[in-house]
Design a protein around this motif. Structure first.
Motif, PDB file in Angstrom:
ATOM      1  N   SER A 587       0.803  -1.345   0.030  1.00  0.00           N
ATOM      2  CA  SER A 587      -0.210   0.167   0.097  1.00  0.00           C
ATOM      3  C   SER A 587       0.926   1.122   0.126  1.00  0.00           C
ATOM      4  N   ILE A 588       1.879   1.274   0.950  1.00  0.00           N
ATOM      5  CA  ILE A 588       2.798   2.355   0.891  1.00  0.00           C
ATOM      6  C   ILE A 588       3.368   2.595  -0.466  1.00  0.00           C
ATOM      7  N   ALA A 589       3.819   1.665  -1.071  1.00  0.00           N
ATOM      8  CA  ALA A 589       4.570   1.858  -2.477  1.00  0.00           C
ATOM      9  C   ALA A 589       3.644   2.369  -3.431  1.00  0.00           C
ATOM     10  N   MET A 590       2.332   1.825  -3.386  1.00  0.00           N
ATOM     11  CA  MET A 590       1.411   2.197  -4.389  1.00  0.00           C
ATOM     12  C   MET A 590       1.120   3.786  -4.225  1.00  0.00           C
ATOM     13  N   PHE A 591       0.898   4.154  -2.873  1.00  0.00           N
ATOM     14  CA  PHE A 591       0.514   5.405  -2.342  1.00  0.00           C
ATOM     15  C   PHE A 591       1.810   6.497  -2.938  1.00  0.00           C
ATOM     16  N   GLU A 592       2.944   6.102  -2.499  1.00  0.00           N
ATOM     17  CA  GLU A 592       4.150   6.856  -2.891  1.00  0.00           C
ATOM     18  C   GLU A 592       4.503   6.906  -4.442  1.00  0.00           C
ATOM     19  N   SER A 593       4.007   5.905  -5.099  1.00  0.00           N
ATOM     20  CA  SER A 593       4.423   5.886  -6.578  1.00  0.00           C
ATOM     21  C   SER A 593       3.591   6.678  -7.326  1.00  0.00           C
ATOM     22  N   THR A 594       2.268   6.792  -6.989  1.00  0.00           N
ATOM     23  CA  THR A 594       1.142   7.761  -7.462  1.00  0.00           C
ATOM     24  C   THR A 594       1.162   9.113  -6.735  1.00  0.00           C
ATOM     25  N   LYS A 595       2.145   9.410  -6.047  1.00  0.00           N
ATOM     26  CA  LYS A 595       2.321  10.661  -5.341  1.00  0.00           C
ATOM     27  C   LYS A 595       0.866  11.328  -4.672  1.00  0.00           C
ATOM     28  N   VAL A 596       0.303  10.166  -4.094  1.00  0.00           N
ATOM     29  CA  VAL A 596      -1.110  10.777  -3.295  1.00  0.00           C
ATOM     30  C   VAL A 596      -0.677  10.846  -2.041  1.00  0.00           C
ATOM     31  N   MET A 597       0.114   9.853  -1.293  1.00  0.00           N
ATOM     32  CA  MET A 597       0.462  10.091   0.053  1.00  0.00           C
ATOM     33  C   MET A 597       1.796   9.439   0.346  1.00  0.00           C
ATOM     34  N   ASN A 598       2.478   9.936   1.043  1.00  0.00           N
ATOM     35  CA  ASN A 598       3.883   9.354   1.717  1.00  0.00           C
ATOM     36  C   ASN A 598       3.687   8.410   2.992  1.00  0.00           C
ATOM     37  N   ARG A 599       4.581   8.041   3.372  1.00  0.00           N
ATOM     38  CA  ARG A 599       4.671   7.021   4.339  1.00  0.00           C
ATOM     39  C   ARG A 599       4.243   7.828   5.683  1.00  0.00           C
ATOM     40  N   LYS A 600       4.828   8.897   5.888  1.00  0.00           N
ATOM     41  CA  LYS A 600       4.504   9.657   6.966  1.00  0.00           C
ATOM     42  C   LYS A 600       3.100  10.225   7.088  1.00  0.00           C
ATOM     43  N   GLU A 601       2.548  10.586   6.004  1.00  0.00           N
ATOM     44  CA  GLU A 601       1.074  10.804   5.942  1.00  0.00           C
ATOM     45  C   GLU A 601       0.196   9.374   6.313  1.00  0.00           C
ATOM     46  N   LEU A 602       0.551   8.278   5.833  1.00  0.00           N
ATOM     47  CA  LEU A 602      -0.194   7.274   6.216  1.00  0.00           C
ATOM     48  C   LEU A 602      -0.195   6.612   7.518  1.00  0.00           C
ATOM     49  N   GLU A 603       0.993   6.610   8.074  1.00  0.00           N
ATOM     50  CA  GLU A 603       1.247   6.519   9.509  1.00  0.00           C
ATOM     51  C   GLU A 603       0.414   7.537  10.407  1.00  0.00           C
ATOM     52  N   ALA A 604       0.342   8.681   9.834  1.00  0.00           N
ATOM     53  CA  ALA A 604      -0.451   9.624  10.728  1.00  0.00           C
ATOM     54  C   ALA A 604      -1.964   9.100  10.535  1.00  0.00           C
ATOM     55  N   ARG A 605      -2.330   8.739   9.433  1.00  0.00           N
ATOM     56  CA  ARG A 605      -3.859   8.802   9.233  1.00  0.00           C
ATOM     57  C   ARG A 605      -4.105   7.409  10.174  1.00  0.00           C
ATOM     58  N   ASN A 606      -3.400   6.338  10.073  1.00  0.00           N
ATOM     59  CA  ASN A 606      -3.863   5.192  10.829  1.00  0.00           C
ATOM     60  C   ASN A 606      -3.677   5.541  12.365  1.00  0.00           C
ATOM     61  N   GLU A 607      -2.863   6.534  12.935  1.00  0.00           N
ATOM     62  CA  GLU A 607      -3.028   6.895  14.211  1.00  0.00           C
ATOM     63  C   GLU A 607      -4.280   7.473  14.421  1.00  0.00           C
ATOM     64  N   VAL A 608      -4.641   8.143  13.556  1.00  0.00           N
ATOM     65  CA  VAL A 608      -6.189   8.894  13.620  1.00  0.00           C
ATOM     66  C   VAL A 608      -7.094   7.938  13.563  1.00  0.00           C
ATOM     67  N   LYS A 609      -7.141   7.019  12.708  1.00  0.00           N
ATOM     68  CA  LYS A 609      -8.149   5.814  12.443  1.00  0.00           C
ATOM     69  C   LYS A 609      -8.224   5.168  14.067  1.00  0.00           C
ATOM     70  N   TRP A 610      -6.940   4.707  14.481  1.00  0.00           N
ATOM     71  CA  TRP A 610      -6.910   4.012  15.656  1.00  0.00           C
ATOM     72  C   TRP A 610      -7.700   4.775  16.829  1.00  0.00           C
ATOM     73  N   GLU A 611      -7.174   5.942  16.887  1.00  0.00           N
ATOM     74  CA  GLU A 611      -7.525   6.806  17.855  1.00  0.00           C
ATOM     75  C   GLU A 611      -9.157   7.128  17.721  1.00  0.00           C
ATOM     76  N   MET A 612      -9.819   7.274  16.813  1.00  0.00           N
ATOM     77  CA  MET A 612     -11.062   7.612  16.365  1.00  0.00           C
ATOM     78  C   MET A 612     -11.866   6.340  16.823  1.00  0.00           C
ATOM     79  N   TYR A 613     -11.422   5.182  16.515  1.00  0.00           N
ATOM     80  CA  TYR A 613     -12.075   4.001  16.945  1.00  0.00           C
ATOM     81  C   TYR A 613     -11.938   3.853  18.489  1.00  0.00           C
ATOM     82  N   VAL A 614     -10.972   3.946  19.077  1.00  0.00           N
ATOM     83  CA  VAL A 614     -10.840   4.046  20.538  1.00  0.00           C
ATOM     84  C   VAL A 614     -11.909   4.857  21.234  1.00  0.00           C
ATOM     85  N   LYS A 615     -11.930   6.081  20.567  1.00  0.00           N
ATOM     86  CA  LYS A 615     -12.858   7.234  21.331  1.00  0.00           C
ATOM     87  C   LYS A 615     -14.168   6.774  20.937  1.00  0.00           C
ATOM     88  N   THR A 616     -14.541   6.245  19.922  1.00  0.00           N
ATOM     89  CA  THR A 616     -15.962   5.981  19.689  1.00  0.00           C
ATOM     90  C   THR A 616     -16.516   5.085  20.522  1.00  0.00           C
TER      91      THR A 616
END
Length: 746
Positions: A587-616
């Protein structure tokens, strides 16, 4: 008192009548886009050269020349003030699944102790809203709070009340995306370039490929008074307890039925306001469950469609309150009946037509190759990133809906139908002629034995309502996104995956063309060309590769779960674990090769997803514990006390033998209430302990998994006990509006 309060709330809710909606005298086409700075208004309020440059940016992706920002801002301000606007805002989509806005007035000092209305190009193009409290996954620290919003000219500005709303992206000081729009625009650019390059094999004149999206928004309405009497609905968007009504959707009488008058008035008001904001509402109807409805627009360009859906969800909530309703966008607000989704109908088109449109009888082999290419490469994208697409639509709320018999399963597969499946099978295994008639996919003419009924043109594929990603004629219907979700999440993953798939296809075809061009049989230029054979050979490889994701059967069956696992498809059920696919190296290779998101952005979004899941889940658990201890147990024990008094009174009146016989039923209820309230108290204590243990876990990923594995099961167990108590306790004592009251609008 509880008895009187509940029934008073119910009675007042049922007495509400529909508000009279003032119908504009004009036809919808005449007030469509009234509050939108569309091209017609751009032409009127902007200088001619500025208008041409701005349209070039919108249509052709030209870089925005900042020199036109001031005249564009001046034109926008003039129009907005004529429409009564006094403020402006950069309108963006943070990682909360909602929208955000900070309003500023058209006010500046005039240098003479007075004020002047002002709106410069600088304020239009870029602002620094900070907005540091939005989830960011570690991209920003509290001492590094700058966040920038930047104008997206491809989505027109609009007016809500007295505020000019400017669609923008939202990025960090260091350049990472903090929203949904920025990566969506990148994904749309990537698929445009990749698809345009592939189109050159078939059409020399294609310069741009558009992604089209048509979303279908399902939702529930509930009377506002009843909503206010249910703390769980107010705080979580769903009923955390409640025994199902004896009558719900089993008679199928709500589906496509006559729309209730009050709902019709709400829909009418909503559609009028939506049309004034250029949201092209087309379809409205009752859905399967009681109080469930659907609204769908005409297809639009994907970025604009996403903005319109976010705007509509906000608009729905405002309009509903005018009509005495609350809109429920939770995917599963009521147990035991259908939940709500947001089907994303996705397609690709050029100036010459829809790329997924099937060829007909008179179509050339070139048309057939085009159709097969874009179908197969879509399937390759879905196959390669099966788990990622599942992660893109997963959430704590949508997890309640997926896999039930009202929604597609959480296993991402694609239904093609017999004709397209046969076409791909034939393509894979048979020799192909340049004008092979066997490759035509046609609509059928269906004749009926009723003289008055005209012949019907039947599509070349039926529909499979259990398929999460079904081909439906000239588009794919991604049925798995949830009703409360931002469509951009699924569209980012799908379009980025599609861009990668098309890039890979072109690289391999070009390599084979170069190889085949050196062979003697192609040197003469007669017969099949090197390009034809290269395309066919690569397509055959891909048809075989992506075959595991093709499934035309019943997605609800247990056999399919086992079969999908054998095929290597993702069958994981845990929401926090499913999110991990964003961080797969593939997934990281795909997002980076298409210049949609980099590894740092993906890691951050997953942190948000896990955090939102916990809070919900955390909020739901706390609300459930409160309801159980402060509503359910007190009501149940109060009723139990009444039963005990009845038993004691019976013993004082009748003989011991007769009293025992007459009190047998009440004694049984007394015991059952005691057992169930004891179980609830124990389970609430265990739920609280499970939360405390989970909260001590530092790693947010592991904390989310702990909430899924240890907290959620306790919530289900508490609900089971509470729902059984609801069926025991005297109806007049029950404090919470019941399903039979919540689900039927009068």
């Amino acid at each position: 008192m509880a008895n009187n309060l509940r029934f008073q709330v119910v009675e007042e809710a049922f007495k509400k009548h529909a508000l009279e909606v003032e119908t504009p005298k004009e036809r919808p086409s005449e007030y469509f886009g009234k509050y939108v700075f569309n091209r017609q208004k751009m032409f009127k309020y902007l200088p001619a050269d500025v208008y041409r440059k701005l349209i070039d940016v919108i249509d052709n992706g030209a870089r925005l020349d900042r020199s036109i920002a001031d005249p564009v801002a001046a034109g926008m301000k003039q129009w907005a003030q004529e429409m009564g606007a006094t403020h402006y805002t950069h309108w963006f989509q943070p990682l909360t699944e909602g929208t955000a806005e900070k309003h500023d007035a058209f006010v500046e000092h005039d240098g003479k102790w007075g004020m002047v209305e002002n709106f410069s190009g600088k304020l239009l193009v870029q602002q620094e809203p900070d907005a540091s409290s939005f989830p960011n996954g570690g991209i920003r620290n509290t001492f590094e709070a700058r966040g920038y919003s930047a104008w997206d000219p491809t989505s027109p500005v609009f007016i809500i009340d007295d505020t000019l709303c400017i669609p923008t992206i939202f990025i960090a000081y260091t350049g990472e995306a903090l929203d949904y729009k920025a990566p969506l625009l990148r994904a749309l650019h990537a698929v445009d370039k990749a698809a345009t390059d592939v189109c050159q094999y078939f059409y020399d004149d294609v310069k741009k490929v558009h992604v089209n999206l048509g979303w279908e928004q399902e939702y529930f309405l509930v009377d506002e008074g009843l909503y206010s009497a249910r703390p769980d609905l107010m705080l979580t968007g769903r009923t955390l307890m409640g025994h199902e009504s004896a009558k719900n959707q089993q008679m199928d009488d709500h589906y496509f039925g006559t729309i209730p008058d009050r709902v019709q008035a709400f829909m009418k008001d909503l559609e009028q306001q939506a049309l004034m904001l250029a949201i092209p509402c087309k379809t409205r109807h009752n859905e399967v469950a009681p109080n469930q409805f659907e609204l769908a627009p005409i297809f639009e360009e994907c970025n604009l469609a996403v903005d319109h859906n976010m705007l509509l969800m906000s608009l729905m909530k405002r309009v509903a309150r005018k009509h005495g309703f609350r809109v429920l966008l939770h995917e599963k607000p009521f147990a035991g009946i259908n939940g709500s989704g947001k089907h994303n109908n996705w397609s690709l088109s050029t100036d010459t037509g829809v790329l997924l449109h099937a060829p007909g009888k008179t179509s050339s082999m070139n048309e057939t190759l085009r159709f097969v290419t874009f179908i197969v490469e879509t399937l390759m994208a879905v196959y390669r990133h099966n788990g990622l697409l599942k992660a893109s639509i997963m959430s704590a709320t949508n997890a309640h809906r997926l896999g039930g018999n009202e929604a597609p399963p959480s296993i991402i597969s694609s239904f093609l139908g017999k004709y397209v499946s046969d076409l791909l099978d034939h393509f894979e295994s048979e020799d192909l002629g340049v004008e092979s008639e066997e490759l035509k996919v046609n609509s059928l003419l269906k004749k009926w034995d009723i003289p008055q009924i005209p012949d019907l043109i039947v599509d070349n594929t039926d529909r499979n309502r259990t398929s999460p990603f079904a081909f439906t004629g000239n588009r794919f219907e991604f049925r798995a996104p949830g009703s409360s979700a931002n469509c951009a999440s699924a569209m980012i993953a799908l379009n980025a995956s599609m861009a990668e798939s098309l890039c890979s296809f072109k690289q391999r075809v070009d390599a084979k063309i170069a190889e085949y061009a050196t062979l003697p049989e192609y040197a003469s230029g007669t017969g099949h060309t090197a390009k034809f054979h290269a395309i066919v050979d690569v397509l055959r490889e891909d048809i075989k590769t992506c075959k595991p994701v093709r499934f035309d059967g019943n997605g609800y069956s247990e056999e399919w779960v086992r079969e999908a696992a054998r095929r290597g498809l993702d069958v994981e059920q845990s929401c926090p674990v499913i999110f991990e696919h964003y961080l797969d190296e593939q997934s990281i290779a795909m997002f980076e090769s298409t210049k949609v998101m980099n590894r740092k952005e993906l890691e951050a979004r997953n942190e948000v997803k896990w955090e939102m899941y916990v809070k919900t889940v955390q909020i739901e658990a706390r609300v459930l514990g409160d309801l159980a201890m402060n509503h359910i147990i007190p009501v149940a024990t109060h009723y139990q006390s009444q039963l005990i008094k009845n038993v004691q009174g019976t013993k004082s009146v009748f003989s011991e033998e007769k009293a025992i016989r007459l009190s047998a039923r009440n004694m049984k209820l007394i015991e059952e209430i005691a057992e169930r309230t004891e179980a609830i108290e124990r389970l609430v204590d265990e739920l609280t302990d499970a939360r405390r243990v989970a909260n001590r876990i530092v790693d947010i990923h592991q904390r989310a998994i702990a909430y899924h594995d240890t907290v959620c099961p306790h919530m289900e167990a508490i609900r089971k006990e509470a729902d059984l108590l609801e069926m025991i306790v005297e109806d007049g004592l029950w404090t919470l509006p019941k399903y039979r009251e919540l689900l039927f609008i009068r």
